[in-house]
Enzyme design. Structure first.
Site, PDB file in Angstrom:
ATOM      1  N   GLN A  36       2.631  31.769  17.575  1.00 59.45           N
ATOM      2  CA  GLN A  36       3.593  31.814  18.515  1.00 59.45           C
ATOM      3  C   GLN A  36       3.237  31.057  20.281  1.00 59.45           C
ATOM      4  O   GLN A  36       4.517  31.464  21.097  1.00 59.45           O
ATOM      5  CB  GLN A  36       3.922  33.569  18.286  1.00 59.45           C
ATOM      6  CG  GLN A  36       3.730  33.492  17.009  1.00 59.45           C
ATOM      7  CD  GLN A  36       5.442  33.841  15.939  1.00 59.45           C
ATOM      8  OE1 GLN A  36       5.967  33.353  16.720  1.00 59.45           O
ATOM      9  NE2 GLN A  36       5.434  33.502  14.949  1.00 59.45           N
ATOM     10  N   CYS A  39       3.677  38.978   6.466  1.00 58.19           N
ATOM     11  CA  CYS A  39       2.002  38.038   6.866  1.00 58.19           C
ATOM     12  C   CYS A  39       0.967  38.581   7.277  1.00 58.19           C
ATOM     13  O   CYS A  39       0.289  37.581   7.704  1.00 58.19           O
ATOM     14  CB  CYS A  39       2.034  36.638   6.776  1.00 58.19           C
ATOM     15  SG  CYS A  39       3.245  36.031   5.872  1.00 58.19           S
ATOM     16  N   HIS A  77      -2.503  37.288  11.707  1.00 59.79           N
ATOM     17  CA  HIS A  77      -0.957  36.384   9.893  1.00 59.79           C
ATOM     18  C   HIS A  77      -2.012  36.407   8.778  1.00 59.79           C
ATOM     19  O   HIS A  77      -3.640  36.001   8.851  1.00 59.79           O
ATOM     20  CB  HIS A  77      -0.527  34.994  11.190  1.00 59.79           C
ATOM     21  CG  HIS A  77       0.292  35.015   9.618  1.00 59.79           C
ATOM     22  ND1 HIS A  77       0.181  33.576   8.508  1.00 59.79           N
ATOM     23  CD2 HIS A  77       1.224  35.102   9.397  1.00 59.79           C
ATOM     24  CE1 HIS A  77       1.189  34.088   8.067  1.00 59.79           C
ATOM     25  NE2 HIS A  77       2.524  33.746   8.719  1.00 59.79           N
ATOM     26  N   LYS A  97       8.662  26.535  14.616  1.00 63.26           N
ATOM     27  CA  LYS A  97       8.373  27.240  15.569  1.00 63.26           C
ATOM     28  C   LYS A  97       9.226  26.936  16.571  1.00 63.26           C
ATOM     29  O   LYS A  97       8.945  27.747  17.431  1.00 63.26           O
ATOM     30  CB  LYS A  97       7.591  28.298  15.664  1.00 63.26           C
ATOM     31  CG  LYS A  97       7.004  29.195  14.061  1.00 63.26           C
ATOM     32  CD  LYS A  97       5.803  29.888  13.910  1.00 63.26           C
ATOM     33  CE  LYS A  97       5.558  29.832  12.363  1.00 63.26           C
ATOM     34  NZ  LYS A  97       6.105  31.073  11.960  1.00 63.26           N
ATOM     35  N   ASP A 104      -4.950  30.397  16.610  1.00 62.86           N
ATOM     36  CA  ASP A 104      -3.821  30.665  15.825  1.00 62.86           C
ATOM     37  C   ASP A 104      -2.721  30.771  17.281  1.00 62.86           C
ATOM     38  O   ASP A 104      -2.686  31.576  17.367  1.00 62.86           O
ATOM     39  CB  ASP A 104      -3.992  31.542  14.924  1.00 62.86           C
ATOM     40  CG  ASP A 104      -3.137  31.517  14.592  1.00 62.86           C
ATOM     41  OD1 ASP A 104      -1.533  30.928  14.863  1.00 62.86           O
ATOM     42  OD2 ASP A 104      -2.390  32.309  13.292  1.00 62.86           O
TER      43      ASP A 104
HETATM   44  N1  PMP Z   1      -0.527  32.445  12.117  1.00 67.52           N
HETATM   45  C1  PMP Z   1       0.655  32.718  13.171  1.00 67.52           C
HETATM   46  C2  PMP Z   1       0.625  33.827  14.400  1.00 67.52           C
HETATM   47  C3  PMP Z   1       2.064  32.940  12.614  1.00 67.52           C
HETATM   48  O1  PMP Z   1       3.593  33.554  13.139  1.00 67.52           O
HETATM   49  C4  PMP Z   1       2.524  32.447  11.410  1.00 67.52           C
HETATM   50  C5  PMP Z   1       4.273  31.878  10.680  1.00 67.52           C
HETATM   51  N2  PMP Z   1       4.563  32.519  10.910  1.00 67.52           N
HETATM   52  C6  PMP Z   1       1.791  31.506  10.979  1.00 67.52           C
HETATM   53  C7  PMP Z   1       0.051  31.336  11.471  1.00 67.52           C
HETATM   54  C8  PMP Z   1       1.908  30.136   9.908  1.00 67.52           C
HETATM   55  O2  PMP Z   1       2.872  29.179   9.642  1.00 67.52           O
HETATM   56  P1  PMP Z   1       3.070  28.221   8.513  1.00 67.52           P
HETATM   57  O3  PMP Z   1       3.732  28.649   7.640  1.00 67.52           O
HETATM   58  O4  PMP Z   1       3.595  27.680   9.719  1.00 67.52           O
HETATM   59  O5  PMP Z   1       1.899  27.365   8.550  1.00 67.52           O
END
Ligand code: PMP
Length: 404
Positions: free
Chosen positions: A201, A362, A121, A224, A198
């Site tokens: 998920q 993203c 991401h 999430k 990270d």
């Molecule tokens: N890493 C992953 C794998 C994600 O799915 C997300 C959210 N889509 C993020 C990072 C970023 O999370 P946040 O926008 O809540 O900081």
């Protein structure tokens, strides 16, 4: 006993909604999950009954609120198998990764290497780009197969004496791939690199024990995980956090301040400058309490069954391409409808009450890896049902008819 999603839905008032005259089928939980009543009520109760700023008061409400905030930290720590002092509250996973990139990155020099993967991401790419731009740190990427699996042999080859950090997602938000984080961490440590996972998920779909993974850092977002927005977690091994300089300066993160000098508090407070997201931390604690009633392996099985049901329902669809078919994958179904833009697909599905996400998720480098500019994504959560999986299959089949 098998998991009962129908019963769980009663905890989520929003799931009773209609959208465009149809019952809502919410398949966008990978972007943000809905909140159970227990979370909403815990946050409201805190604001209505026991609220003040934390840490700096001597009055009753300040002490009660401090206790509730620190109790939330304990809940997070227990949830991921960490010690309390190893849990730092941040605004979200994005801020947590920026914190590590900035504080850990302060010690890096030109030519040092950060090893990422093609499936990250942007939150786990851009903070490292800052180090490339500002310090001449080199970014390298572990390639993935057409099925969406990490190439571990390439990973081994890319690990070198200059690798300072391996930063990798536990579970891809696009492909659903679950990466072998224990093995990755072992390999990285053998090469002398630190590891950041990270878990945005991963922590939602798998029970996580940070000590078992042995990563140096593990991050995730509250929203999430059925908690509120504005709160996230940075887990760091005690000895790693102790060695890091602060990220932001302000109240609460200091030891002493004079006009000429400053000393810093120990972790976790060193990394929590200013008034934290108090209500949101309490909300995250409530989400973790609420999740505690379920067997999380059963939940993961339930979610995976929904994913499989969708795949089977669409098995004959020659107009559909699924993105990501790694053997170990969570309940995320990313797809392309031939001849249709993913945005149009998502908008038409919305007419049937079905909420999916479309775009780059993203993850532009990942999209480029597959020669795409966008895809649509249905993601499953514990409150989704088999009837909803069927409703999605039916709505997608009708949607495709617009383009054929
Ligand atoms: N890493 C992953 C794998 C994600 O799915 C997300 C959210 N889509 C993020 C990072 C970023 O999370 P946040 O926008 O809540 O900081």
């Amino acid at each position: 006993m098998s998991f009962n999603a129908e019963a769980v839905r009663a905890d989520f008032p929003i799931l009773g909604r209609q959208v465009n005259g149809k019952p809502l089928v919410y398949l966008d939980s990978a972007a943000s999950a809905q909140k159970p009543r227990a979370v909403v009520e815990a946050m409201t109760r805190a604001m209505e009954h026991s609220y003040a700023n934390v840490h700096r008061g001597l009055h009753t409400l300040a002490n009660e609120t401090t206790d509730a905030y620190e109790a939330a930290r304990q809940k997070v720590a227990r949830f991921i198998g960490a010690a309390e002092g190893e849990v730092i509250f941040t605004k979200g996973a994005t801020e947590a990764i920026n914190l590590v990139a900035s504080s850990f990155g302060a010690s890096l020099v030109e030519g040092d290497e950060i090893l990422l993967t093609e499936m990250e991401h942007h939150a786990n790419i851009v903070p490292w780009h800052f180090l490339r731009e500002r310090k001449g740190v080199v970014l390298k990427y572990v390639p993935i197969s057409d099925d969406g699996e990490l190439d571990l042999a390439a990973f081994q080859r890319l690990l070198g004496p200059k690798t300072r950090m391996v930063a990798v997602s536990h579970m891809s938000n696009v492909l659903g791939t679950i990466n072998p984080v224990i093995e990755i961490t072992r390999m990285a440590h053998e090469a002398g690199a630190l590891v950041l996972i990270d878990g945005c998920q991963g922590v939602v779909h798998k029970p996580v024990d940070v000590k078992e993974i042995d990563a140096d850092f593990y991050v995730f977002s509250g929203h999430k995980l059925y908690g509120p927005t504005g709160i996230g977690v940075l887990y760091g091994k005690a000895e790693r956090l102790a060695a890091l300089p602060p990220y932001q300066g302000g109240g609460e993160m200091i030891g002493t301040v004079t006009l000429e000098t400053v000393t810093y508090a120990d972790p976790p407070h060193r990394f929590e400058a200013g008034t934290p997201a108090i209500i949101e931390a309490i909300g995250l604690g409530a989400a973790i309490d609420w999740l505690g009633q379920f067997d999380r392996i059963e939940v993961a099985r339930h979610e995976h069954r929904l994913y499989q049901r969708v795949r089977e329902g669409l098995a004959g669809a020659n107009w559909l391409k699924e993105l990501g078919q790694a053997p170990d994958k969570g309940a995320i179904f990313s797809f392309i409808v031939e001849g249709a833009h993913a945005h149009d697909v998502a908008q038409i599905l919305d007419r049937y009450g079905v909420a999916v996400r479309a775009g780059t998720h993203c993850a532009e480098p990942l999209m480029r890896r597959f020669g795409l500019t966008s895809s649509a994504r249905a993601s499953f959560a514990l409150y989704n049902t088999e009837a909803e999986a069927d409703a999605f299959v039916e709505a997608l089949t009708k949607t495709q008819a617009f383009f054929s």
